[in-house]
Design a protein around this motif. Structure first.
Motif, short mmCIF file in Angstrom:
data_model
loop_
_atom_site.label_atom_id
_atom_site.label_comp_id
_atom_site.label_asym_id
_atom_site.label_seq_id
_atom_site.Cartn_x
_atom_site.Cartn_y
_atom_site.Cartn_z
N MET A 218 39.34 25.73 42.95
CA MET A 218 40.21 24.92 42.10
C MET A 218 39.45 23.70 41.56
SD MET A 218 43.85 25.02 44.18
CE MET A 218 44.34 23.49 43.42
N GLU A 219 39.64 23.42 40.28
CA GLU A 219 39.01 22.26 39.66
C GLU A 219 39.93 21.05 39.74
OE1 GLU A 219 37.58 22.96 35.73
OE2 GLU A 219 37.00 25.03 36.15
N VAL A 220 39.34 19.91 39.99
CA VAL A 220 40.11 18.68 40.04
C VAL A 220 40.68 18.39 38.66
CG1 VAL A 220 39.98 16.19 40.42
CG2 VAL A 220 38.73 17.74 41.92
N GLY A 221 41.94 17.99 38.62
CA GLY A 221 42.57 17.66 37.35
C GLY A 221 43.24 18.83 36.66
N VAL A 222 43.16 20.02 37.25
CA VAL A 222 43.78 21.22 36.68
C VAL A 222 44.92 21.65 37.61
CG1 VAL A 222 43.43 23.62 36.00
CG2 VAL A 222 41.61 21.94 35.64
N TYR B 116 42.37 13.96 42.94
CA TYR B 116 41.12 13.25 42.72
C TYR B 116 40.72 12.48 43.98
CZ TYR B 116 42.41 14.00 37.81
OH TYR B 116 42.78 14.56 36.61
N ASN B 117 39.45 12.10 44.03
CA ASN B 117 38.99 11.19 45.06
C ASN B 117 39.14 9.78 44.52
OD1 ASN B 117 37.78 10.09 47.35
ND2 ASN B 117 35.72 10.31 46.50
N TRP B 118 40.12 9.05 45.05
CA TRP B 118 40.46 7.73 44.50
C TRP B 118 39.61 6.65 45.17
CZ3 TRP B 118 43.15 7.59 40.18
CH2 TRP B 118 43.96 8.69 39.87
N LYS C 218 40.33 4.13 41.01
CA LYS C 218 39.79 4.96 39.92
C LYS C 218 39.44 6.33 40.48
CE LYS C 218 36.00 5.06 36.51
NZ LYS C 218 35.44 6.37 36.93
N ALA C 219 39.74 7.38 39.71
CA ALA C 219 39.36 8.73 40.11
C ALA C 219 37.86 8.89 39.97
CB ALA C 219 40.09 9.76 39.25
N GLU C 220 37.20 9.22 41.07
CA GLU C 220 35.74 9.32 41.06
C GLU C 220 35.29 10.38 40.04
OE1 GLU C 220 32.18 9.57 44.40
OE2 GLU C 220 34.10 10.56 44.79
N GLY C 221 34.43 9.96 39.11
CA GLY C 221 33.91 10.86 38.10
C GLY C 221 34.77 10.99 36.86
#
Length: 319
Positions: free
Chosen positions: A115-119, A151-153, A183-186
């Protein structure tokens, strides 16, 4: 523990009746005499899976557990970025699940490592047709699945937040708040926490503005490469037909007797939208204040956010 599960499920699924189950598993087919198989929920949602999570499981239950039982499954799952491609194989969605003797719950385990982050991934898992281990008239034969990897916050520090409508008391008391930010890392995705503290809103409005259980924990927004900002993540439905991107503040204004929403000043009120990065580490949020209870009337205002890296005091910009 199994006795407890048996008692709870026996009450919940008393009406489920089954005569048999046609499966391809080489073990003997179990013919239940009592309650049959069912999903425990019509929908399951896990949209904040911790980064690095590799599996996610969904429970399937039965009411009689004297023998082993294998149940065939069908399913599909799609990514929000590609709603046409079935990703069931990527999630290693099983074609069957087996209850061992004495087990009232079996886990349908999905592989979420890709799974992709943000999807967001959505789909359905169902008991296959043609089986007799459940009563389709009473059992929950399918469950909707919604999954997303959070996300990794990363902590940014303390931001300065001025809200010209909800918080400002007067021209002499801007009521600027110091708020935690992450902030979401990346990614250029940010969260401003507790943007409308109840005590500070009360200072500005008294009893005229009351908090509800829907006051958001944080305000989330994305800063785009061109300096624009996406931040209205809710949907306001007006008159049962019109839909506007909006932010629900979770507060109710007494004279309107409904939620106070922040909407597009251009789309709703025909006023300029100045939302965006106005200088380094300083953002502007323009909005129209709207409520269904007001009959569609409202005001146009702005808020300003000085990110933790901003040098100076936000108050100085208003002098």
């Amino acid at each position: 523990m199994k006795n407890t599960v048996k008692t709870i499920f026996g009450l919940a699924a008393l009406a489920l009746v089954a005569a048999g189950c046609n499966v391809t598993d080489p073990r003997p087919t179990y013919v239940p005499e009592g309650d049959g198989v069912t999903f425990l929920q019509t929908a399951v949602s896990a949209t904040s899976l911790v980064s690095g999570t590799t599996t996610y499981s969904i429970d399937l239950a039965r009411g009689s557990a004297d023998e082993a039982l294998t149940v065939n499954l069908t399913g599909s799952i799609y990514a929000s970025t590609d709603p046409e491609t079935d990703l069931a194989a990527d999630f290693k969605m099983p074609e069957s699940v087996t209850f061992e003797p004495g087990e009232y719950l079996a886990k349908i385990t999905l592989d979420v490592s890709k799974m992709e982050v943000g999807v967001t991934y959505s789909g359905t898992i169902s008991l296959s047709e043609g089986q007799e281990c459940f009563n389709p008239n009473t059992a929950t034969t399918s469950t909707a699945v919604r999954l997303a990897m959070d996300y990794n916050w990363v902590e940014l520090g303390e931001a300065q937040w001025y809200d010209g409508f909800m918080l400002a008391v007067s021209n002499d008391n801007l009521n600027i708040q110091r708020c935690r930010m992450t902030k979401a890392e990346g990614f250029e995705i940010y969260r401003l926490y507790n943007p409308w503290p109840a005590a500070e809103v009360a200072e500005a409005w008294g009893d005229a503005m009351s908090a509800t259980n829907d006051v958001p924990e944080y305000l989330q927004f994305t800063i785009n490469e061109d300096g624009s900002i996406d931040w209205r993540n809710d949907v306001l439905v007006y008159g049962g037909q019109l839909e506007f991107a909006a932010v629900n503040t979770g507060y109710q204004y007494a004279d309107w007797n409904d939620y106070v929403w922040y909407t597009s000043p251009t789309e709703v009120f025909g006023q300029p939208d100045e939302t965006g990065v106005i200088m380094e580490n300083l953002l502007c949020f323009s909005y129209g204040v709207f409520s269904n209870g007001s009959g569609g009337s409202g005001y146009v205002s702005s808020s300003y956010l000085a990110l933790p890296a901003f040098e100076g005091n936000l108050e100085d910009l208003f002098q």
